[in-house]
Scaffold this motif. Structure first.
Motif, PDB file in Angstrom:
ATOM      1  N   THR A  20      53.390  40.059  29.584  1.00  0.00           N
ATOM      2  CA  THR A  20      52.611  40.350  30.826  1.00  0.00           C
ATOM      3  C   THR A  20      51.300  40.790  30.365  1.00  0.00           C
ATOM      4  OG1 THR A  20      54.333  40.984  31.912  1.00  0.00           O
ATOM      5  CG2 THR A  20      52.437  41.853  32.750  1.00  0.00           C
ATOM      6  N   LEU A  21      50.145  40.098  31.088  1.00  0.00           N
ATOM      7  CA  LEU A  21      48.776  40.389  30.880  1.00  0.00           C
ATOM      8  C   LEU A  21      48.294  40.944  31.976  1.00  0.00           C
ATOM      9  CD1 LEU A  21      49.594  38.314  28.587  1.00  0.00           C
ATOM     10  CD2 LEU A  21      47.409  36.996  29.198  1.00  0.00           C
ATOM     11  N   LYS A  22      47.299  42.288  32.020  1.00  0.00           N
ATOM     12  CA  LYS A  22      47.015  42.718  32.982  1.00  0.00           C
ATOM     13  C   LYS A  22      45.559  42.692  33.178  1.00  0.00           C
ATOM     14  CE  LYS A  22      50.493  46.137  32.948  1.00  0.00           C
ATOM     15  NZ  LYS A  22      50.900  47.796  32.990  1.00  0.00           N
ATOM     16  N   CYS A  23      44.957  42.811  34.375  1.00  0.00           N
ATOM     17  CA  CYS A  23      43.607  42.592  34.635  1.00  0.00           C
ATOM     18  C   CYS A  23      43.084  43.670  35.850  1.00  0.00           C
ATOM     19  CB  CYS A  23      43.259  41.101  35.244  1.00  0.00           C
ATOM     20  SG  CYS A  23      41.582  40.893  35.924  1.00  0.00           S
ATOM     21  N   TYR A  24      42.067  44.446  35.294  1.00  0.00           N
ATOM     22  CA  TYR A  24      41.399  45.205  36.367  1.00  0.00           C
ATOM     23  C   TYR A  24      40.111  44.794  36.587  1.00  0.00           C
ATOM     24  CZ  TYR A  24      45.497  47.899  35.004  1.00  0.00           C
ATOM     25  OH  TYR A  24      46.365  48.428  34.425  1.00  0.00           O
ATOM     26  N   PRO A  25      39.912  44.288  37.948  1.00  0.00           N
ATOM     27  CA  PRO A  25      38.598  43.699  38.135  1.00  0.00           C
ATOM     28  C   PRO A  25      37.584  44.840  38.601  1.00  0.00           C
ATOM     29  CG  PRO A  25      39.782  43.889  40.249  1.00  0.00           C
ATOM     30  CD  PRO A  25      40.818  44.602  38.983  1.00  0.00           C
ATOM     31  N   ILE A  26      36.326  44.230  38.365  1.00  0.00           N
ATOM     32  CA  ILE A  26      34.998  45.246  38.659  1.00  0.00           C
ATOM     33  C   ILE A  26      35.292  45.976  39.983  1.00  0.00           C
ATOM     34  CG2 ILE A  26      32.826  45.253  39.253  1.00  0.00           C
ATOM     35  CD1 ILE A  26      32.342  42.731  37.191  1.00  0.00           C
TER      36      ILE A  26
END
Lengths: 114, 112
Positions: A20-26
């Motif tokens: 599981t890869l996580k991404c937190y946007p600007i």
């Protein structure tokens, strides 16, 4: 200025495992995109979300799924991992959901499948 | 099929030696053309967006131009810190309008 955050930065998995890869946007960005970049290759679009709904789909394998949550962060779930899934996975974010909004990329997650 | 081709694949310059990178594209309709810089193992860093033929954008030693068939990234008096891979990408009208279609990139090496 705040940038796109991705975690983890490095991940090592065995074949057939899940990741599981996580991404937190600007902050204030409402659209996220996922790209896969193999060694020596250009980034390939996987999938995107605008306001928590899938907005576009590229060459994403059926073994992969993704979603965007109420706080706009996104997760890419990868199952039955194969050696060929080893790559850099980038998340990008933009504001407004329009097709010409500039996409800002995160530092990437390097996935190694053994 | 929408396609982006960059040339040359690799370019070696001496510090101060100006040059241009080319990005030619074939799309059903161009929504926007983007230039990114990518350092090894890092995410692409946004440089410019161009929307219509004749448009030009500048930033420090870099200048991007756009025609109906191609874009150029001009590098004036480059420095070693300009060494990186420069990626060109387009967004096209039609299905999948969100995605960026990337070229293979130009690897630039600037030597002192």
């Amino acid at each position: 200025a705040a940038g796109v955050i991705q975690s983890p930065r490095h991940l090592i998995k065995e074949k057939r495992e899940t990741a599981t890869l996580k991404c937190y946007p600007i902050p204030r960005h409402d659209t996220v995109y996922w790209y896969q970049q193999g060694p020596g290759q250009d980034p390939q679009f996987l999938i995107s979300f605008y306001e928590k709904m899938q907005s576009d789909k590229g060459s994403i394998p059926d073994r992969f799924s993704a979603q965007q949550f109420s706080d706009y962060h996104s997760e890419l779930n990868m199952s039955s991992l194969e050696l060929g899934d080893s790559a850099l996975y980038f998340c990008a974010s933009s504001f407004g959901g329009r097709s010409t909004d500039t996409q800002y990329f995160g530092p990437g997650t390097r996935l190694t499948v053994l | 099929e929408d396609q982006v081709t960059q040339s040359p694949e690799a370019l070696r310059l001496q510090e101060g030696e100006s040059s241009s990178l080319n990005c030619s594209y074939t799309v059903s309709g161009l929504r926007g053309l983007f230039w990114y810089r990518q350092d090894p193992g890092k995410g692409p860093e946004f440089l410019f967006t161009l929307y219509s033929a004749g448009e030009e954008k500048e930033k420090e030693r870099l200048k991007a131009t756009l025609t109906k068939k191609e874009s150029f990234l001009h590098i004036t008096a480059p420095k070693p810190e300009d060494s990186a891979t420069y990626l060109c990408a387009v967004q096209a009208f039609g299905g999948g309008y969100n995605k960026l279609i990337f070229g293979a990139g130009t690897r630039l090496a600037v030597h002192p």
